[in-house]
Design an enzyme around this catalytic site. Structure first.
Site, PDB file in Angstrom:
ATOM      1  N   ASP A  95      64.521  22.681  42.482  1.00  0.00           N
ATOM      2  CA  ASP A  95      65.596  23.012  41.829  1.00  0.00           C
ATOM      3  C   ASP A  95      66.595  22.316  41.127  1.00  0.00           C
ATOM      4  OD1 ASP A  95      66.307  23.582  44.261  1.00  0.00           O
ATOM      5  OD2 ASP A  95      67.023  25.555  43.969  1.00  0.00           O
ATOM      6  N   GLU A  96      66.907  21.204  41.583  1.00  0.00           N
ATOM      7  CA  GLU A  96      67.518  20.748  41.591  1.00  0.00           C
ATOM      8  C   GLU A  96      67.714  18.927  40.611  1.00  0.00           C
ATOM      9  OE1 GLU A  96      70.774  20.930  45.100  1.00  0.00           O
ATOM     10  OE2 GLU A  96      69.091  19.188  45.989  1.00  0.00           O
TER      11      GLU A  96
END
Length: 403
Positions: A95-96
DNA sequence: TCTGGGGTCCTAGGACCC
DNA sequence: TCTGGGGTCCTAGGACCC
Protein backbone atom coordinates in the site's frame (compact mmCIF):
# COMPACT_ATOMS: atom_id res chain seq x y z
CA UNK A 1 -3.07 4.31 0.94
CA UNK A 2 -5.05 5.29 4.04
CA UNK A 3 -6.17 2.43 6.33
CA UNK A 4 -5.79 0.28 3.23
CA UNK A 5 -7.04 -3.16 4.35
CA UNK A 6 -10.00 -1.70 6.23
CA UNK A 7 -10.91 0.57 3.31
CA UNK A 8 -10.90 -2.36 0.87
CA UNK A 9 -13.13 -4.37 3.22
CA UNK A 10 -15.54 -1.42 3.31
CA UNK A 11 -15.80 -1.47 -0.48
CA UNK A 12 -17.05 -5.05 -0.32
CA UNK A 13 -19.27 -4.47 2.73
CA UNK A 14 -20.38 -0.82 2.96
CA UNK A 15 -22.14 -1.54 6.25
CA UNK A 16 -18.67 -1.50 7.86
CA UNK A 17 -18.23 2.19 7.07
CA UNK A 18 -17.71 4.38 10.12
CA UNK A 19 -17.68 1.39 12.48
CA UNK A 20 -14.77 0.13 14.56
CA UNK A 21 -13.28 -2.56 12.31
CA UNK A 22 -10.23 -4.71 12.99
CA UNK A 23 -8.57 -6.71 10.20
CA UNK A 24 -6.30 -9.56 11.25
CA UNK A 25 -8.42 -12.39 12.59
CA UNK A 26 -11.07 -13.32 15.09
CA UNK A 27 -11.09 -11.65 18.48
CA UNK A 28 -9.99 -14.79 20.33
CA UNK A 29 -7.28 -15.94 17.91
CA UNK A 30 -3.54 -15.91 18.32
CA UNK A 31 -2.52 -13.06 16.11
CA UNK A 32 -2.15 -9.33 15.81
CA UNK A 33 -4.05 -6.46 14.25
CA UNK A 34 -3.12 -5.90 10.59
CA UNK A 35 -5.21 -2.76 10.26
CA UNK A 36 -7.72 -0.85 12.35
CA UNK A 37 -10.38 1.60 11.17
CA UNK A 38 -10.19 5.16 12.45
CA UNK A 39 -13.24 4.43 14.63
CA UNK A 40 -11.36 1.51 16.24
CA UNK A 41 -8.21 3.60 16.68
CA UNK A 42 -10.20 5.92 18.93
CA UNK A 43 -10.28 3.09 21.45
CA UNK A 44 -6.51 2.74 21.35
CA UNK A 45 -6.49 -0.15 18.88
CA UNK A 46 -3.56 -0.05 16.47
CA UNK A 47 -1.75 -2.37 14.11
CA UNK A 48 0.64 -4.98 15.56
CA UNK A 49 -1.45 -5.13 18.75
CA UNK A 50 -2.55 -8.63 19.86
CA UNK A 51 -6.11 -9.36 18.70
CA UNK A 52 -7.14 -10.33 22.22
CA UNK A 53 -5.93 -6.97 23.50
CA UNK A 54 -7.84 -5.16 20.78
CA UNK A 55 -10.96 -7.09 21.78
CA UNK A 56 -10.59 -6.02 25.38
CA UNK A 57 -10.09 -2.38 24.44
CA UNK A 58 -12.99 -2.38 22.00
CA UNK A 59 -15.41 -5.29 22.52
CA UNK A 60 -17.91 -3.92 20.00
CA UNK A 61 -15.34 -3.89 17.17
CA UNK A 62 -16.02 -6.03 14.13
CA UNK A 63 -13.17 -8.51 13.62
CA UNK A 64 -12.53 -9.74 10.09
CA UNK A 65 -9.90 -12.19 8.87
CA UNK A 66 -9.12 -10.12 5.81
CA UNK A 67 -8.70 -11.03 2.15
CA UNK A 68 -5.11 -10.86 0.88
CA UNK A 69 -6.19 -11.43 -2.73
CA UNK A 70 -8.43 -8.38 -2.62
CA UNK A 71 -5.63 -6.22 -1.26
CA UNK A 72 -3.23 -7.47 -3.92
CA UNK A 73 -5.79 -6.77 -6.62
CA UNK A 74 -6.36 -3.21 -5.41
CA UNK A 75 -2.64 -2.70 -5.01
CA UNK A 76 -2.26 -3.69 -8.66
CA UNK A 77 -4.95 -1.22 -9.70
CA UNK A 78 -3.21 1.57 -7.83
CA UNK A 79 0.07 0.63 -9.51
CA UNK A 80 -1.58 0.88 -12.92
CA UNK A 81 -2.71 4.42 -12.15
CA UNK A 82 0.73 5.43 -10.87
CA UNK A 83 2.38 4.13 -14.01
CA UNK A 84 0.34 6.53 -16.09
CA UNK A 85 2.19 9.37 -14.34
CA UNK A 86 5.76 8.09 -14.57
CA UNK A 87 7.47 4.85 -15.54
CA UNK A 88 9.69 5.19 -12.48
CA UNK A 89 7.35 3.72 -9.90
CA UNK A 90 8.47 1.56 -7.03
CA UNK A 91 5.99 -0.29 -4.85
CA UNK A 92 7.56 -0.16 -1.39
CA UNK A 93 4.87 -2.44 0.02
CA UNK A 94 1.33 -3.48 -0.81
CA UNK A 95 0.00 0.00 0.00
CA UNK A 96 2.94 2.36 -0.50
CA UNK A 97 4.81 3.56 -3.55
CA UNK A 98 7.51 6.00 -4.55
CA UNK A 99 7.30 7.92 -7.81
CA UNK A 100 10.26 9.69 -9.35
CA UNK A 101 8.58 12.68 -10.97
CA UNK A 102 11.80 14.21 -12.28
CA UNK A 103 11.21 15.69 -15.71
CA UNK A 104 7.42 15.31 -15.75
CA UNK A 105 6.62 18.95 -15.12
CA UNK A 106 5.74 19.74 -18.72
CA UNK A 107 3.28 16.86 -18.71
CA UNK A 108 1.79 17.10 -15.22
CA UNK A 109 2.53 20.65 -14.10
CA UNK A 110 4.20 21.79 -10.88
CA UNK A 111 4.40 19.42 -7.89
CA UNK A 112 1.14 20.26 -6.14
CA UNK A 113 -0.83 20.20 -9.35
CA UNK A 114 0.64 16.83 -10.32
CA UNK A 115 -0.10 15.45 -6.86
CA UNK A 116 -3.73 16.49 -7.02
CA UNK A 117 -4.13 14.97 -10.46
CA UNK A 118 -2.61 11.78 -9.10
CA UNK A 119 -4.82 11.85 -6.05
CA UNK A 120 -7.94 12.25 -8.17
CA UNK A 121 -6.88 9.47 -10.53
CA UNK A 122 -6.32 7.01 -7.66
CA UNK A 123 -9.67 7.89 -6.06
CA UNK A 124 -11.47 7.55 -9.37
CA UNK A 125 -9.94 4.18 -10.18
CA UNK A 126 -10.28 2.58 -6.75
CA UNK A 127 -12.72 4.64 -4.63
CA UNK A 128 -10.02 4.52 -1.95
CA UNK A 129 -8.35 7.34 -0.06
CA UNK A 130 -4.65 7.97 -0.21
CA UNK A 131 -2.16 10.57 0.96
CA UNK A 132 0.74 12.03 -0.97
CA UNK A 133 4.02 13.53 0.22
CA UNK A 134 6.22 15.46 -2.16
CA UNK A 135 9.87 16.11 -1.49
CA UNK A 136 13.39 15.91 -2.86
CA UNK A 137 14.17 12.57 -1.18
CA UNK A 138 12.37 9.36 -0.31
CA UNK A 139 12.75 9.86 3.41
CA UNK A 140 11.21 13.31 3.47
CA UNK A 141 8.50 12.32 0.97
CA UNK A 142 7.52 9.35 3.12
CA UNK A 143 7.42 11.33 6.34
CA UNK A 144 5.44 14.10 4.68
CA UNK A 145 2.87 11.64 3.30
CA UNK A 146 2.42 10.32 6.85
CA UNK A 147 1.90 13.88 8.06
CA UNK A 148 -0.61 14.44 5.24
CA UNK A 149 -2.92 11.63 6.41
CA UNK A 150 -5.78 11.19 6.13
CA UNK A 151 -6.51 11.86 2.48
CA UNK A 152 -4.13 14.80 2.10
CA UNK A 153 -1.29 16.18 0.03
CA UNK A 154 1.80 17.80 1.53
CA UNK A 155 4.71 19.40 -0.33
CA UNK A 156 7.99 20.07 1.42
CA UNK A 157 9.52 22.90 -0.60
CA UNK A 158 13.17 22.28 -1.48
CA UNK A 159 15.39 23.81 1.18
CA UNK A 160 12.76 23.36 3.90
CA UNK A 161 13.53 19.69 4.65
CA UNK A 162 15.44 20.30 7.87
CA UNK A 163 12.85 22.75 9.20
CA UNK A 164 10.10 20.26 8.43
CA UNK A 165 11.80 17.35 10.19
CA UNK A 166 13.27 19.20 13.18
CA UNK A 167 10.14 19.45 15.38
CA UNK A 168 9.00 15.86 14.72
CA UNK A 169 9.36 13.06 17.25
CA UNK A 170 12.34 10.87 16.40
CA UNK A 171 9.92 7.93 16.17
CA UNK A 172 8.32 9.41 13.05
CA UNK A 173 11.47 8.56 11.12
CA UNK A 174 11.24 5.22 9.33
CA UNK A 175 13.91 2.99 10.82
CA UNK A 176 13.53 4.37 14.34
CA UNK A 177 11.62 1.74 16.27
CA UNK A 178 11.09 1.11 19.95
CA UNK A 179 14.72 0.24 20.70
CA UNK A 180 16.38 3.10 18.83
CA UNK A 181 13.83 5.49 20.30
CA UNK A 182 14.78 4.37 23.82
CA UNK A 183 18.49 4.66 23.03
CA UNK A 184 17.98 8.14 21.66
CA UNK A 185 15.87 9.21 24.64
CA UNK A 186 18.71 8.04 26.88
CA UNK A 187 20.95 10.51 25.04
CA UNK A 188 18.43 13.30 25.45
CA UNK A 189 17.32 13.10 21.83
CA UNK A 190 13.55 13.40 21.49
CA UNK A 191 13.06 15.43 18.30
CA UNK A 192 14.80 15.04 14.96
CA UNK A 193 16.25 18.52 15.52
CA UNK A 194 18.03 17.32 18.68
CA UNK A 195 20.10 14.95 16.52
CA UNK A 196 21.27 17.80 14.36
CA UNK A 197 22.98 19.48 17.31
CA UNK A 198 25.18 16.48 18.18
CA UNK A 199 28.71 15.87 16.97
CA UNK A 200 29.13 13.54 14.02
CA UNK A 201 31.64 11.32 15.83
CA UNK A 202 29.26 10.76 18.75
CA UNK A 203 26.28 10.02 16.49
CA UNK A 204 28.23 7.56 14.38
CA UNK A 205 29.66 5.75 17.38
CA UNK A 206 26.26 5.48 19.05
CA UNK A 207 23.91 4.94 16.10
CA UNK A 208 26.14 3.84 13.24
CA UNK A 209 26.22 4.95 9.62
CA UNK A 210 22.48 5.19 9.47
CA UNK A 211 22.22 7.59 12.41
CA UNK A 212 24.94 9.70 10.86
CA UNK A 213 23.00 10.03 7.60
CA UNK A 214 19.85 10.91 9.52
CA UNK A 215 21.68 13.59 11.50
CA UNK A 216 22.81 14.99 8.17
CA UNK A 217 19.21 15.04 6.96
CA UNK A 218 18.19 16.79 10.14
CA UNK A 219 20.70 19.50 9.25
CA UNK A 220 19.24 19.80 5.78
CA UNK A 221 22.02 17.91 4.05
CA UNK A 222 21.30 15.41 1.33
CA UNK A 223 23.30 12.89 3.27
CA UNK A 224 22.53 9.81 1.22
CA UNK A 225 21.88 6.49 2.89
CA UNK A 226 19.54 3.59 2.24
CA UNK A 227 16.52 5.83 1.67
CA UNK A 228 18.04 7.63 -1.28
CA UNK A 229 18.56 4.93 -3.89
CA UNK A 230 17.20 5.14 -7.42
CA UNK A 231 13.46 4.72 -7.79
CA UNK A 232 12.35 2.10 -10.26
CA UNK A 233 13.80 -1.26 -11.25
CA UNK A 234 12.23 -3.68 -8.82
CA UNK A 235 14.69 -6.02 -7.19
CA UNK A 236 14.62 -9.79 -7.01
CA UNK A 237 13.62 -11.29 -3.68
CA UNK A 238 16.53 -12.20 -1.41
CA UNK A 239 14.69 -14.69 0.76
CA UNK A 240 11.48 -16.68 0.80
CA UNK A 241 9.87 -17.97 3.96
CA UNK A 242 6.79 -19.43 5.59
CA UNK A 243 6.07 -19.74 9.27
CA UNK A 244 3.18 -20.97 11.36
CA UNK A 245 2.02 -20.35 14.90
CA UNK A 246 0.06 -23.28 16.29
CA UNK A 247 -3.38 -22.70 17.78
CA UNK A 248 -2.03 -24.37 20.88
CA UNK A 249 1.60 -25.21 21.55
CA UNK A 250 2.57 -28.75 20.70
CA UNK A 251 5.33 -31.23 21.53
CA UNK A 252 3.98 -33.89 19.16
CA UNK A 253 6.93 -34.87 16.97
CA UNK A 254 4.74 -36.08 14.11
CA UNK A 255 2.77 -32.87 14.07
CA UNK A 256 5.95 -30.81 14.12
CA UNK A 257 7.58 -32.88 11.37
CA UNK A 258 4.55 -32.62 9.17
CA UNK A 259 4.40 -28.87 9.68
CA UNK A 260 8.06 -28.54 8.68
CA UNK A 261 7.29 -30.56 5.56
CA UNK A 262 4.28 -28.42 4.73
CA UNK A 263 6.23 -25.19 5.20
CA UNK A 264 9.13 -26.52 3.13
CA UNK A 265 6.76 -27.40 0.30
CA UNK A 266 5.34 -23.90 0.27
CA UNK A 267 8.81 -22.38 0.26
CA UNK A 268 10.02 -24.70 -2.53
CA UNK A 269 7.00 -23.88 -4.62
CA UNK A 270 7.74 -20.17 -4.32
CA UNK A 271 11.37 -20.81 -5.30
CA UNK A 272 10.18 -22.56 -8.45
CA UNK A 273 7.75 -19.73 -9.17
CA UNK A 274 10.63 -17.26 -8.92
CA UNK A 275 12.89 -19.57 -10.92
CA UNK A 276 15.64 -19.53 -8.29
CA UNK A 277 17.57 -22.13 -6.32
CA UNK A 278 18.41 -21.65 -2.68
CA UNK A 279 21.67 -22.63 -0.99
CA UNK A 280 20.82 -21.86 2.62
CA UNK A 281 17.96 -23.33 4.60
CA UNK A 282 16.97 -21.86 7.95
CA UNK A 283 14.42 -22.84 10.54
CA UNK A 284 12.85 -20.81 13.30
CA UNK A 285 11.71 -22.34 16.54
CA UNK A 286 9.70 -20.57 19.22
CA UNK A 287 8.77 -22.12 22.54
CA UNK A 288 5.82 -21.37 24.80
CA UNK A 289 7.76 -18.73 26.72
CA UNK A 290 8.44 -16.97 23.40
CA UNK A 291 12.16 -17.66 23.41
CA UNK A 292 13.11 -17.95 19.77
CA UNK A 293 15.97 -19.65 17.98
CA UNK A 294 17.11 -19.84 14.39
CA UNK A 295 19.39 -22.50 12.95
CA UNK A 296 20.65 -22.47 9.42
CA UNK A 297 22.59 -24.74 7.09
CA UNK A 298 24.27 -23.94 3.83
CA UNK A 299 23.87 -26.86 1.43
CA UNK A 300 26.56 -28.13 -0.91
CA UNK A 301 24.31 -27.29 -3.82
CA UNK A 302 21.37 -24.97 -4.38
CA UNK A 303 17.91 -26.51 -4.57
CA UNK A 304 14.25 -25.82 -5.19
CA UNK A 305 13.06 -29.34 -4.42
CA UNK A 306 10.54 -29.85 -1.62
CA UNK A 307 12.13 -32.91 -0.07
CA UNK A 308 15.66 -31.51 -0.03
CA UNK A 309 14.47 -28.41 1.80
CA UNK A 310 12.28 -30.46 4.12
CA UNK A 311 15.06 -32.89 4.97
CA UNK A 312 17.43 -30.07 5.83
CA UNK A 313 14.74 -28.32 7.85
CA UNK A 314 13.87 -31.44 9.85
CA UNK A 315 17.53 -32.19 10.51
CA UNK A 316 18.11 -28.66 11.81
CA UNK A 317 15.00 -28.93 13.95
CA UNK A 318 15.81 -32.23 15.59
CA UNK A 319 19.36 -31.12 16.31
CA UNK A 320 18.17 -28.32 18.57
CA UNK A 321 14.65 -29.19 19.72
CA UNK A 322 14.49 -29.61 23.52
CA UNK A 323 11.22 -31.62 23.31
CA UNK A 324 9.44 -28.72 24.98
CA UNK A 325 6.11 -27.60 23.47
CA UNK A 326 6.56 -25.45 20.37
CA UNK A 327 4.60 -22.30 19.60
CA UNK A 328 5.96 -21.49 16.16
CA UNK A 329 7.87 -23.14 13.34
CA UNK A 330 9.33 -21.39 10.31
CA UNK A 331 11.24 -22.43 7.20
CA UNK A 332 13.37 -19.95 5.26
CA UNK A 333 15.33 -20.13 2.05
CA UNK A 334 18.03 -17.63 1.16
CA UNK A 335 21.28 -17.22 -0.81
CA UNK A 336 19.65 -17.59 -4.17
CA UNK A 337 21.38 -18.83 -7.28
CA UNK A 338 20.21 -19.09 -10.85
CA UNK A 339 20.80 -22.85 -10.99
CA UNK A 340 21.81 -25.81 -8.90
CA UNK A 341 25.53 -25.34 -9.36
CA UNK A 342 28.06 -28.03 -10.19
CA UNK A 343 29.11 -29.64 -6.97
CA UNK A 344 28.25 -33.28 -7.44
CA UNK A 345 30.36 -35.28 -9.85
CA UNK A 346 27.81 -38.05 -9.94
CA UNK A 347 24.53 -37.28 -11.61
CA UNK A 348 21.60 -37.95 -9.33
CA UNK A 349 18.74 -39.51 -11.23
CA UNK A 350 16.27 -38.90 -8.41
CA UNK A 351 16.59 -35.14 -8.91
CA UNK A 352 15.34 -35.42 -12.44
CA UNK A 353 12.38 -37.51 -11.32
CA UNK A 354 11.48 -34.90 -8.75
CA UNK A 355 11.78 -32.09 -11.23
CA UNK A 356 9.16 -33.69 -13.46
CA UNK A 357 6.88 -34.61 -10.56
CA UNK A 358 7.03 -31.11 -9.09
CA UNK A 359 6.41 -29.46 -12.44
CA UNK A 360 3.23 -31.53 -12.67
CA UNK A 361 2.23 -30.61 -9.14
CA UNK A 362 2.76 -26.91 -9.82
CA UNK A 363 0.70 -27.16 -12.98
CA UNK A 364 -2.21 -28.74 -11.14
CA UNK A 365 -1.97 -26.20 -8.35
CA UNK A 366 -1.93 -23.43 -10.90
CA UNK A 367 -5.08 -24.83 -12.46
CA UNK A 368 -7.08 -25.92 -9.44
CA UNK A 369 -5.59 -23.81 -6.66
CA UNK A 370 -3.29 -24.83 -3.86
CA UNK A 371 -5.71 -27.52 -2.68
CA UNK A 372 -5.72 -29.20 -6.10
CA UNK A 373 -2.98 -31.38 -4.73
CA UNK A 374 -2.60 -31.98 -1.04
CA UNK A 375 0.70 -32.99 0.42
CA UNK A 376 1.06 -36.70 0.87
CA UNK A 377 4.56 -36.34 2.24
CA UNK A 378 3.31 -34.25 5.14
CA UNK A 379 1.21 -37.12 6.39
CA UNK A 380 3.72 -39.86 5.71
CA UNK A 381 5.85 -41.75 8.10
CA UNK A 382 9.55 -40.99 7.99
CA UNK A 383 10.23 -44.44 6.56
CA UNK A 384 7.81 -44.01 3.72
CA UNK A 385 9.02 -40.51 3.04
CA UNK A 386 12.52 -41.89 2.56
CA UNK A 387 11.18 -44.41 0.10
CA UNK A 388 9.41 -41.75 -1.91
CA UNK A 389 12.44 -39.57 -1.81
CA UNK A 390 14.46 -42.31 -3.44
CA UNK A 391 11.95 -42.56 -6.21
CA UNK A 392 8.92 -40.34 -6.68
CA UNK A 393 7.28 -43.14 -8.65
CA UNK A 394 6.54 -44.57 -5.22
CA UNK A 395 4.07 -41.78 -4.56
CA UNK A 396 0.80 -43.44 -3.63
CA UNK A 397 -2.77 -42.59 -4.51
CA UNK A 398 -4.10 -41.02 -7.66
CA UNK A 399 -7.12 -39.39 -6.00
CA UNK A 400 -5.66 -35.99 -5.21
CA UNK A 401 -4.25 -35.66 -8.71
CA UNK A 402 -7.59 -36.53 -10.24
CA UNK A 403 -9.34 -33.96 -8.09
C1' DT B 1 -2.25 -7.42 26.87
C1' DC B 2 0.23 -11.82 25.47
C1' DT B 3 2.54 -11.24 21.56
C1' DG B 4 1.28 -13.01 12.92
C1' DG B 5 3.58 -13.52 8.72
C1' DG B 6 6.17 -11.78 5.05
C1' DG B 7 10.27 -9.46 4.27
C1' DT B 8 15.09 -6.26 4.48
C1' DC B 9 19.30 -4.85 6.44
C1' DC B 10 22.99 -4.84 9.88
C1' DT B 11 26.38 -6.68 13.27
C1' DA B 12 29.63 -9.79 15.04
C1' DG B 13 32.46 -13.83 15.85
C1' DG B 14 34.84 -17.76 14.04
C1' DA B 15 36.74 -20.56 10.24
C1' DC B 16 39.52 -20.39 6.59
C1' DC B 17 42.57 -18.57 2.90
C1' DC B 18 46.53 -15.96 1.07
C1' DT C 1 56.78 -18.94 23.55
C1' DC C 2 54.62 -15.09 20.79
C1' DT C 3 52.30 -14.42 17.26
C1' DG C 4 49.67 -9.54 11.12
C1' DG C 5 46.47 -8.01 8.01
C1' DG C 6 43.36 -8.49 4.48
C1' DG C 7 39.54 -10.91 2.52
C1' DT C 8 35.26 -14.13 2.15
C1' DC C 9 31.98 -17.37 3.88
C1' DC C 10 29.04 -19.27 7.42
C1' DT C 11 26.10 -18.83 11.35
C1' DA C 12 23.13 -16.48 14.88
C1' DG C 13 20.74 -12.78 16.46
C1' DG C 14 18.28 -8.53 16.31
C1' DA C 15 15.98 -4.09 14.77
C1' DC C 16 12.74 -2.65 11.83
C1' DC C 17 8.99 -2.22 8.14
C1' DC C 18 4.10 -3.09 6.45
Amino acid sequence: MDAFFVSVEELFDPSLKGKPVVVGGKADQRGVVSAASYAARKFGVHSAMPLRTAHKLCPQAIFVEGHRERYSEYSRRVYEVLQRFTPRVEMASIDEAYLDMTGTERLHGPPLEAAHKLHNAVTEATKLNCSIGIATSRLVAKVSSDQAKPNGVLWIVPGQEADFLAPLDIRKIPGVGKVTEQNMHACGIRKVGDLAKLGAAFVEQRFGQWGLALAGKARGLDAGGWFDGEIGDGHDPKSVSHEHTFMTDTADADQLDSMLTKLSEKVARRLRDHGVFSRTVQIKLRYSDFTTFTRSKTLDHATQIDTELAEAARALFHKSWTKQPVRLLGVYAQQFEANEGQTSLIAEPRTDGWRKALAAVDKIRGKYGDDGIVSLAAGMSAQFRAKVHENPENLPGKEPAKK
